[in-house]
Design a protein around this motif. Structure first.
Motif, PDB file in Angstrom:
ATOM      1  N   ARG A 264       0.837  -1.209   0.000  1.00 31.33           N
ATOM      2  CA  ARG A 264       0.000   0.000   0.000  1.00 31.33           C
ATOM      3  C   ARG A 264       0.870   1.257   0.000  1.00 31.33           C
ATOM      4  N   ILE A 265       1.893   1.266   0.844  1.00 32.17           N
ATOM      5  CA  ILE A 265       2.784   2.432   0.932  1.00 32.17           C
ATOM      6  C   ILE A 265       3.491   2.660  -0.403  1.00 32.17           C
ATOM      7  N   THR A 266       4.013   1.574  -0.981  1.00 28.34           N
ATOM      8  CA  THR A 266       4.737   1.692  -2.254  1.00 28.34           C
ATOM      9  C   THR A 266       3.823   2.205  -3.362  1.00 28.34           C
ATOM     10  N   THR A 267       2.601   1.669  -3.423  1.00 30.17           N
ATOM     11  CA  THR A 267       1.650   2.110  -4.453  1.00 30.17           C
ATOM     12  C   THR A 267       1.313   3.588  -4.288  1.00 30.17           C
ATOM     13  N   ARG A 268       1.102   4.005  -3.050  1.00 30.49           N
ATOM     14  CA  ARG A 268       0.762   5.397  -2.783  1.00 30.49           C
ATOM     15  C   ARG A 268       1.896   6.338  -3.192  1.00 30.49           C
ATOM     16  N   PHE A 269       3.095   6.018  -2.774  1.00 23.58           N
ATOM     17  CA  PHE A 269       4.225   6.902  -3.080  1.00 23.58           C
ATOM     18  C   PHE A 269       4.559   6.894  -4.573  1.00 23.58           C
ATOM     19  N   ASP A 270       4.364   5.762  -5.245  1.00 25.38           N
ATOM     20  CA  ASP A 270       4.580   5.727  -6.699  1.00 25.38           C
ATOM     21  C   ASP A 270       3.603   6.660  -7.413  1.00 25.38           C
ATOM     22  N   ALA A 271       2.321   6.613  -6.995  1.00 28.95           N
ATOM     23  CA  ALA A 271       1.309   7.473  -7.620  1.00 28.95           C
ATOM     24  C   ALA A 271       1.606   8.944  -7.341  1.00 28.95           C
ATOM     25  N   GLU A 272       2.004   9.248  -6.114  1.00 28.77           N
ATOM     26  CA  GLU A 272       2.341  10.633  -5.770  1.00 28.77           C
ATOM     27  C   GLU A 272       3.534  11.129  -6.585  1.00 28.77           C
ATOM     28  N   LEU A 273       4.552  10.297  -6.705  1.00 29.74           N
ATOM     29  CA  LEU A 273       5.760  10.710  -7.420  1.00 29.74           C
ATOM     30  C   LEU A 273       5.467  10.989  -8.883  1.00 29.74           C
ATOM     31  N   SER A 274       4.653  10.140  -9.497  1.00 26.41           N
ATOM     32  CA  SER A 274       4.287  10.372 -10.900  1.00 26.41           C
ATOM     33  C   SER A 274       3.587  11.717 -11.055  1.00 26.41           C
ATOM     34  N   ARG A 275       2.703  12.044 -10.127  1.00 27.15           N
ATOM     35  CA  ARG A 275       1.988  13.316 -10.195  1.00 27.15           C
ATOM     36  C   ARG A 275       2.922  14.481  -9.891  1.00 27.15           C
ATOM     37  N   LEU A 276       3.771  14.310  -8.892  1.00 26.94           N
ATOM     38  CA  LEU A 276       4.686  15.381  -8.516  1.00 26.94           C
ATOM     39  C   LEU A 276       5.651  15.725  -9.648  1.00 26.94           C
ATOM     40  N   ARG A 277       6.116  14.731 -10.361  1.00 29.45           N
ATOM     41  CA  ARG A 277       7.047  15.008 -11.463  1.00 29.45           C
ATOM     42  C   ARG A 277       6.397  15.897 -12.512  1.00 29.45           C
ATOM     43  N   LYS A 278       5.111  15.699 -12.755  1.00 24.73           N
ATOM     44  CA  LYS A 278       4.401  16.563 -13.701  1.00 24.73           C
ATOM     45  C   LYS A 278       4.216  17.958 -13.133  1.00 24.73           C
ATOM     46  N   LEU A 279       3.904  18.045 -11.844  1.00 20.10           N
ATOM     47  CA  LEU A 279       3.737  19.353 -11.217  1.00 20.10           C
ATOM     48  C   LEU A 279       5.055  20.106 -11.167  1.00 20.10           C
ATOM     49  N   TRP A 280       6.137  19.411 -10.819  1.00 22.50           N
ATOM     50  CA  TRP A 280       7.450  20.052 -10.803  1.00 22.50           C
ATOM     51  C   TRP A 280       7.849  20.524 -12.195  1.00 22.50           C
ATOM     52  N   ALA A 281       7.356  19.831 -13.226  1.00 25.53           N
ATOM     53  CA  ALA A 281       7.698  20.202 -14.615  1.00 25.53           C
ATOM     54  C   ALA A 281       6.853  21.371 -15.121  1.00 25.53           C
ATOM     55  N   GLY A 282       5.876  21.810 -14.309  1.00 21.38           N
ATOM     56  CA  GLY A 282       5.090  22.981 -14.703  1.00 21.38           C
ATOM     57  C   GLY A 282       3.613  22.745 -14.914  1.00 21.38           C
ATOM     58  N   ALA A 283       3.124  21.532 -14.686  1.00 15.42           N
ATOM     59  CA  ALA A 283       1.687  21.281 -14.834  1.00 15.42           C
ATOM     60  C   ALA A 283       0.906  22.130 -13.841  1.00 15.42           C
ATOM     61  N   THR A 284      -0.231  22.646 -14.266  1.00 15.00           N
ATOM     62  CA  THR A 284      -1.052  23.493 -13.405  1.00 15.00           C
ATOM     63  C   THR A 284      -1.738  22.647 -12.336  1.00 15.00           C
ATOM     64  N   PRO A 285      -1.645  23.047 -11.067  1.00 14.87           N
ATOM     65  CA  PRO A 285      -2.350  22.294 -10.014  1.00 14.87           C
ATOM     66  C   PRO A 285      -3.828  22.150 -10.344  1.00 14.87           C
ATOM     67  N   GLY A 286      -4.343  20.938 -10.204  1.00 16.77           N
ATOM     68  CA  GLY A 286      -5.752  20.687 -10.480  1.00 16.77           C
ATOM     69  C   GLY A 286      -6.052  20.367 -11.929  1.00 16.77           C
ATOM     70  N   SER A 287      -5.030  20.382 -12.795  1.00 17.15           N
ATOM     71  CA  SER A 287      -5.274  20.170 -14.230  1.00 17.15           C
ATOM     72  C   SER A 287      -5.243  18.702 -14.627  1.00 17.15           C
ATOM     73  N   MET A 288      -4.775  17.842 -13.714  1.00 20.09           N
ATOM     74  CA  MET A 288      -4.665  16.419 -14.033  1.00 20.09           C
ATOM     75  C   MET A 288      -5.805  15.639 -13.399  1.00 20.09           C
ATOM     76  N   PRO A 289      -6.084  14.453 -13.921  1.00 21.67           N
ATOM     77  CA  PRO A 289      -7.110  13.614 -13.296  1.00 21.67           C
ATOM     78  C   PRO A 289      -6.724  13.327 -11.856  1.00 21.67           C
ATOM     79  N   PRO A 290      -7.693  13.079 -10.998  1.00 20.78           N
ATOM     80  CA  PRO A 290      -7.368  12.788  -9.594  1.00 20.78           C
ATOM     81  C   PRO A 290      -6.524  11.540  -9.465  1.00 20.78           C
ATOM     82  N   LEU A 291      -5.814  11.453  -8.360  1.00 25.52           N
ATOM     83  CA  LEU A 291      -4.973  10.286  -8.127  1.00 25.52           C
ATOM     84  C   LEU A 291      -5.798   9.010  -8.100  1.00 25.52           C
ATOM     85  N   GLY A 292      -7.072   9.134  -7.766  1.00 21.79           N
ATOM     86  CA  GLY A 292      -7.928   7.955  -7.695  1.00 21.79           C
ATOM     87  C   GLY A 292      -7.915   7.383  -6.300  1.00 21.79           C
ATOM     88  N   GLU A 293      -8.659   6.343  -6.146  1.00 23.56           N
ATOM     89  CA  GLU A 293      -8.766   5.694  -4.848  1.00 23.56           C
ATOM     90  C   GLU A 293      -7.546   4.824  -4.627  1.00 23.56           C
TER      91      GLU A 293
END
Length: 228
Positions: free
Chosen positions: A187-216
């Motif tokens: 569970r921890i690994t899955t959560r952090f993997d999903a967060e990291l994928s999203r963070l890399r896009k945000l760090w690259a300049g993606a607008t907050p809230g512009s991506m689909p939700p992380l999901g359940e």
């Protein structure tokens, strides 16, 4: 009362209420009817109840706009649409807030990796404790097994049997704890993997809230209980 009569009564009541609205006041009402005629009146125009009417001042400047009259069914549909739109706006604001919070919590990939390591370390420590306890229980079992050899083919004394059963239950309980911690690590690994994928896009300049939700994200499975 016929449906036509009811509709006419509703239209009349609506126009009367709109005409008495202080925001409208006395003015010149103008609209274009469905047949293309341009109509003007000193009060709301019945022929334009389904269309927008402009309210003008005496000098021709626009004072206000009278929206189309909505039937009860149309009003219910509009209210439902407005509620959905409001819910969508709230969801979007929440997505923006979550992304910004995520970026504030983990400004760099190194910070995110440290948090991952700390979370995994807790689960791994719990597993090691259970593994050590199983080893200890194995040592405790040896003299019990040696003693049981004297009673081979005969019923074991109650105290000895109780000690062996308790030892077995202790091992089983620790094995269950280990399986639960393994599930927690997934569970921890899955959560952090999903967060990291999203963070890399945000760090690259993606607008907050512009991506689909992380999901359940997967939740911790209900703790497994030892079998008896």
């Amino acid at each position: 009362m016929s449906k036509l009569t009811i509709t006419a009564a509703l239209l009349t009541a609506a126009l009367s209420a709109q005409a008495q609205d202080p925001a409208m006041g006395k003015g010149i009402y103008t609209c274009t009817a469905t047949d293309g005629r341009r109509l003007t009146s000193d009060r709301p125009i019945p022929e334009c109840t389904s269309r927008e009417q402009r309210v003008l001042n005496a000098d021709g400047s626009q004072r206000a706009t009278l929206p189309p009259f909505l039937s009860p069914e149309e009003r219910a549909t509009k209210d439902a649409t407005d509620r959905r739109a409001a819910a969508d706006r709230l969801a979007q604001l929440d997505a923006i807030r979550r992304d910004r919070t995520l970026m504030q919590r983990y400004p760099t990939e190194a910070a995110h990796q440290r948090a991952r390591n700390a979370a995994l370390d807790d689960a791994n420590k719990a597993m090691r404790i259970s593994e050590r306890r199983i080893k200890d229980l194995g040592q405790e079992r040896k003299p019990l097994v040696d003693e049981a050899e004297f009673y081979k083919g005969r019923p074991l004394p109650g105290k000895l049997k109780q000690s062996l059963d308790a030892n077995d239950a202790g091992v089983e309980a620790q094995e269950v704890l280990i399986e639960n911690q393994k599930a927690e690590i997934v569970r921890i690994t899955t959560r952090f993997d999903a967060e990291l994928s999203r963070l890399r896009k945000l760090w690259a300049g993606a607008t907050p809230g512009s991506m689909p939700p992380l999901g359940e994200l997967p939740k911790s499975a209900p703790p497994t209980t030892p079998k008896h």
